[in-house]
Design an enzyme around this catalytic site. Structure first.
Site, short mmCIF file in Angstrom:
data_model
loop_
_atom_site.label_atom_id
_atom_site.label_comp_id
_atom_site.label_asym_id
_atom_site.label_seq_id
_atom_site.Cartn_x
_atom_site.Cartn_y
_atom_site.Cartn_z
N PHE A 1 0.81 -1.22 0.00
CA PHE A 1 0.00 0.00 0.00
C PHE A 1 0.84 1.27 0.00
CE2 PHE A 1 0.95 -0.06 4.54
CZ PHE A 1 1.09 1.29 4.82
N LYS B 1 -1.32 -7.28 -9.16
CA LYS B 1 -2.28 -7.37 -8.04
C LYS B 1 -1.83 -6.31 -7.03
CE LYS B 1 -3.13 -8.47 -4.30
NZ LYS B 1 -3.49 -7.45 -3.29
N GLU C 1 -4.97 -3.80 -1.87
CA GLU C 1 -6.42 -3.54 -1.82
C GLU C 1 -6.73 -2.30 -0.98
OE1 GLU C 1 -4.61 -5.85 -0.45
OE2 GLU C 1 -5.65 -7.03 1.09
N ARG C 2 -5.70 -1.74 -0.30
CA ARG C 2 -5.94 -0.55 0.53
C ARG C 2 -6.03 0.73 -0.33
NH1 ARG C 2 -6.61 -3.57 4.31
NH2 ARG C 2 -4.97 -4.76 5.31
N SER D 1 5.40 -6.96 3.38
CA SER D 1 5.99 -7.31 4.67
C SER D 1 6.77 -8.63 4.57
CB SER D 1 4.89 -7.42 5.72
OG SER D 1 3.95 -8.38 5.31
N CYS E 1 9.61 1.76 3.55
CA CYS E 1 10.55 0.69 3.86
C CYS E 1 11.96 1.24 4.00
CB CYS E 1 10.52 -0.37 2.78
SG CYS E 1 11.17 0.22 1.23
P1 NAD Z 1 1.60 -6.61 3.13
O1 NAD Z 1 2.62 -7.68 3.17
O2 NAD Z 1 0.49 -6.64 4.13
O3 NAD Z 1 0.85 -6.62 1.69
C1 NAD Z 1 1.57 -6.58 0.49
C2 NAD Z 1 0.77 -7.30 -0.58
O4 NAD Z 1 0.59 -8.67 -0.21
C3 NAD Z 1 -0.61 -6.72 -0.81
O5 NAD Z 1 -0.88 -6.69 -2.19
C4 NAD Z 1 -1.53 -7.71 -0.08
O6 NAD Z 1 -2.81 -7.79 -0.66
C5 NAD Z 1 -0.79 -9.02 -0.20
N1 NAD Z 1 -1.03 -9.92 0.95
C6 NAD Z 1 -1.26 -9.56 2.23
N2 NAD Z 1 -1.43 -10.64 3.00
C7 NAD Z 1 -1.30 -11.71 2.18
C8 NAD Z 1 -1.37 -13.13 2.40
N3 NAD Z 1 -1.61 -13.63 3.62
N4 NAD Z 1 -1.19 -13.94 1.35
C9 NAD Z 1 -0.95 -13.43 0.13
N5 NAD Z 1 -0.87 -12.10 -0.13
C10 NAD Z 1 -1.05 -11.26 0.88
O7 NAD Z 1 2.37 -5.22 3.15
P2 NAD Z 1 1.77 -3.75 3.23
O8 NAD Z 1 1.21 -3.53 4.59
O9 NAD Z 1 0.90 -3.48 2.06
O10 NAD Z 1 3.11 -2.88 3.04
C11 NAD Z 1 3.96 -2.53 4.07
C12 NAD Z 1 5.16 -3.46 4.15
O11 NAD Z 1 5.84 -3.47 2.91
C13 NAD Z 1 6.19 -3.03 5.17
O12 NAD Z 1 6.67 -4.16 5.84
C14 NAD Z 1 7.28 -2.39 4.33
O13 NAD Z 1 8.56 -2.38 4.92
C15 NAD Z 1 7.24 -3.25 3.13
N6 NAD Z 1 7.83 -2.59 1.98
C16 NAD Z 1 9.04 -3.06 1.54
C17 NAD Z 1 9.67 -2.45 0.47
C18 NAD Z 1 10.98 -2.96 -0.04
O14 NAD Z 1 11.37 -2.60 -1.16
N7 NAD Z 1 11.70 -3.78 0.71
C19 NAD Z 1 9.05 -1.37 -0.17
C20 NAD Z 1 7.81 -0.93 0.30
C21 NAD Z 1 7.22 -1.57 1.37
#
Ligand code: NAD
Length: 499
Positions: A149, A173, A176-177, A226, A281
Site C-alpha cells: 500500500f 495485483k 487492496e488498501r 511485509s 521501507c
Molecule cells: P503486506 O505484506 O500486508 O501486503 C503486500 C501485498 O501482499 C498486498 O498486495 C496484499 O494484498 C498481499 N497480501 C497480504 N497478505 C497476504 C497473504 N496472507 N497472502 C498473500 N498475499 C497477501 O504489506 P503492506 O502492509 O501493504 O506494506 C507494508 C510493508 O511493505 C512493510 O513491511 C514495508 O517495509 C514493506 N515494503 C518493503 C519495500 C521494499 O522494497 N523492501 C518497499 C515498500 C514496502
C-alpha cells in the site's frame, strides 16, 4: 459509493466474485470506495487473456515497445496533479510526497526507454571454424506483480515497466488498501499505445495472490510488502517452478558519529523518520548516536524539531509534514508497540499519544514519538513499527553501532553521518545491508542502479529496477551456429571442443 473492479483487456470491468473490501479515506476514517476481491477463476481468466496478448507484444521490436514507454512518461507528467490527488486521498501522504511516489516510478519508466540497448545480446564471431555464437534475451511470457500500500504508484511501475519493455505481459495485483492509482496507470498505458491485455490489473487479497502463485502460465513473480508474506510468496512461487524476487520489511539504522554535523543529522532524522508517517521501507526508525555526549546533544536537537511537526490531512496545505497512517488497525498496532516500549523501560522523550485533530477525530492520525535509551531486547527495536516512532539506541563506540545494524534481522537500508571519510568507507564496506547512505538518510538508488535489501528484507537473487530488472524479466538463449565452409569431415563422436 465508488466501486473499483479490475482492468482487463484494456478496460475497467466490475468484480464478479461477490467479495469486496473497504477503501478508506485515512484522513477522515470514512469508507470512500469498495474494491472488488477477485476469485481464483477471475485471476485465471486474466492470466489466460494476458497469455493470448503476449506473443504479438513480445514480437514487437524493442524500439516500438520503448516508444510506448516514452508516451507513457508524457501522460504521467500531463496527469501528475490528478494522480497525486487520487494517491493522497487513499493513502494519506502529502501531495508533494505523492508526487515523489509517482516521480520515482516515472524515472524507472524513463530508464526502460533504453530497452533496445539493454536487450542487446552478446555475439562471438568465429568461435570455431565457421562457427558463431550469440546470446539473446527473450521475454518470459506472462509475469505477475504483487505490491504494497505504501507506494501505490512507484512500486507497480518498478515492476511492470521493465517487464513490459522486455516484451512480457504483466498481471498486477496491487494493494487492496489503495487500488485507484494502479488502475489509472493501466488506463494511461493503453492511451500510450500498449496493446490491450498486455497489462491486466486484478484487485484482490490472498485468494487472488494464491491464484497467481499456482497458475502454471505465470513465469515470474515480483513481490514487495511485509517480510512474512515475502517469504511465503517466495517459497510458494519457487516451489511452483517460478522465478521470484520478494522484498520485505525493514528496520533502518542511522549511525551518528561524534564528529557529525548534528544539525544536519537531526534534520535528516526528522525527514527520514517521520516523512510519510514512517510508512516507508527506507524510513529511518533507529537513530544510533555514538557516545553519551553525542546522544544527549542529538536528542536535545530532535525534541523541538519533532514538537514542531505539522500532522494534518494533505488538504491542509503544502506545509503539512505528514498525514494519517493507512488504517485504524495500523494505528492500533503502532499504539500497542509504543505501550510495549514504555512497559520495557524505554524513555518517551516526545509523547505523541492521544493525538487528535479538530474536525478529523475519526482519521487515522498518530502523533510523533521519540524514544530514548531503547535496548536491543525490546520489541520496539526488534519489530518494524511502520509509524511515526523513532527509537534512539545509544552506542558507546563505532564498533558497537556497526554491530547493532549488522546483527539486526533486517537489511534494507542504513546510513552513517560523519565528517570522517575513513569511518564512512569502513562502514560502507563492512555493513551487511543492501543500500547505504553516507550523510544521506534515505539512500534509495536512482532508476539506473538497482534497489534491494539483504537478510530478511529480500528473497531472491536479483534486485528491482536498473540492469537487474532486465535480467529478471528475460531469459538467455544462446545459439551456436555453424555454416560449413565446404570442407565436409563426416560425423563427430566426441564432445565438441573449440579449437
Ligand atoms: P503486506 O505484506 O500486508 O501486503 C503486500 C501485498 O501482499 C498486498 O498486495 C496484499 O494484498 C498481499 N497480501 C497480504 N497478505 C497476504 C497473504 N496472507 N497472502 C498473500 N498475499 C497477501 O504489506 P503492506 O502492509 O501493504 O506494506 C507494508 C510493508 O511493505 C512493510 O513491511 C514495508 O517495509 C514493506 N515494503 C518493503 C519495500 C521494499 O522494497 N523492501 C518497499 C515498500 C514496502
Amino acid at each position: 459509493m465508488e466501486s473499483i473492479g479490475h482492468f482487463i483487456n484494456g478496460t475497467r470491468v466490475p468484480g464478479g466474485s461477490g467479495r469486496t473490501a473497504e477503501v478508506f479515506n485515512p484522513a477522515t476514517g470514512e469508507v470512500q470506495a469498495q474494491v472488488a476481491l477477485a476469485s481464483r477463476d477471475e485471476v485465471d481468466d486474466a492470466i489466460a487473456r494476458a497469455a493470448a496478448a503476449q506473443p504479438a507484444w513480445g514480437a514487437t521490436n524493442p524500439q516500438k515497445r520503448a516508444r510506448v514507454m516514452m508516451a507513457f512518461v508524457g501522460l504521467l507528467n500531463r496527469d501528475m496533479d490528478r494522480l497525486a490527488e487520487a494517491l493522497s486521498r487513499e493513502h494519506g501522504k502529502t501531495i508533494p510526497d505523492a508526487k515523489g511516489d509517482i516521480q520515482r516510478g516515472l524515472e524507472v519508466v524513463e530508464f526502460c526507454i533504453g530497452a533496445p540497448h539493454l536487450l542487446k545480446g552478446e555475439f562471438t564471431d568465429s568461435a570455431g571454424p565457421g562457427i558463431d555464437m550469440y546470446s539473446m534475451r527473450q521475454p518470459l511470457g506472462v509475469v505477475a506483480g504483487i505490491t504494497p500500500f505504501n507506494f501505490p504508484a512507484m512500486i507497480p511501475m518498478w515492476q511492470f515497466a521493465p517487464a513490459l519493455a522486455c516484451g512480457n505481459a504483466f498481471v498486477l495485483k496491487p494493494s487492496e488498501r489503495d487500488p485507484s492509482v494502479p488502475m489509472m496507470l493501466a488506463e494511461l498505458l493503453v492511451e500510450a499505445g500498449l496493446p490491450k491485455g498486455v497489462l491486466q490489473v486484478v484487485n484482490g487479497d490472498k485468494e487472488a495472490v494464491d491464484a497467481l502463485l499456482d497458475n502454471p502460465t505465470v513465469q515470474a513473480v515480483g513481490f514487495v510488502g511485509s517480510t512474512p508474506i515475502a517469504q511465503y510468496i517466495y517459497e510458494r512461487a519457487t516451489a511452483n517452478g517460478k522465478r521470484a524476487q520478494c522484498f520485505g520489511g525493514a528496520k533502518n539504522h542511522m549511525i551518528v558519529m561524534p564528529d557529525a554535523d548534528l544539525d544536519q543529522a537531526a534534520d535528516a532524522l526528522i525527514g527520514a523518520g517521520y516523512g510519510a508517517a514512517g510508512e516507508r521501507c527506507m524510513a529511518i526508525s533507529v537513530a544510533v548516536p555514538v557516545g553519551e555526549e553525542t546522544a544527549d546533544r542529538l536528542v536535545e536537537k530532535l525534541i523541538p524539531r519533532i514538537e514542531k511537526l505539522k500532522v494534518a490531512p494533505y488538504t491542509a496545505g503544502n506545509d503539512v509534514d505528514y498525514g494519517p497512517v493507512i488504517t485504524a488497525a495500523a494505528k492500533q498496532n503502532i499504539e500497542r508497540l509504543v505501550q510495549s516500549g514504555l512497559d520495557a523501560g524505554a524513555e518517551l522523550a516526545v509523547d505523541g499519544r492521544g493525538f487528535s485533530l479538530q474536525g478529523y477525530e475519526n482519521g487515522f492520525f498518530v502523533g510523533p514519538h521519540l524514544f530514548d535509551r531503547v535496548t536491543k531486547d525490546m520489541e520496539i527495536y526488534k519489530k518494524e513499527i511502520f509509524g511515526p516512532v523513532l527509537s534512539t539506541v545509544r552506542a558507546q563506540s563505532y564498533e558497537e553501532a556497526l554491530g547493532l545494524a549488522m546483527d539486526h534481522e533486517y537489511g534494507n537500508g542504513t546510513a552513517i553521518f560523519t565528517r570522517d571519510g575513513d569511518a564512512a568507507r569502513d562502514f560502507a564496506n563492512r555493513i551487511n545491508i543492501g543500500m547505504v547512505g553516507i550523510n544521506v538518510p534515505i539512500p534509495v538508488p536512482l532508476a539506473y542502479h538497482t534497489f534491494g535489501g539483504w537478510k530478511r528484507s529480500g528473497f531472491g537473487d536479483l534486485n528491482q529496477h536498473g540492469p537487474d530488472s532486465f535480467r529478471f524479466y528475460t531469459r538467455t538463449k544462446t545459439v551456436t551456429a555453424r555454416w560449413p565452409s565446404g570442407i565436409k569431415e563426416g560425423g563427430e563422436f566426441s564432445i565438441p571442443v573449440m579449437e
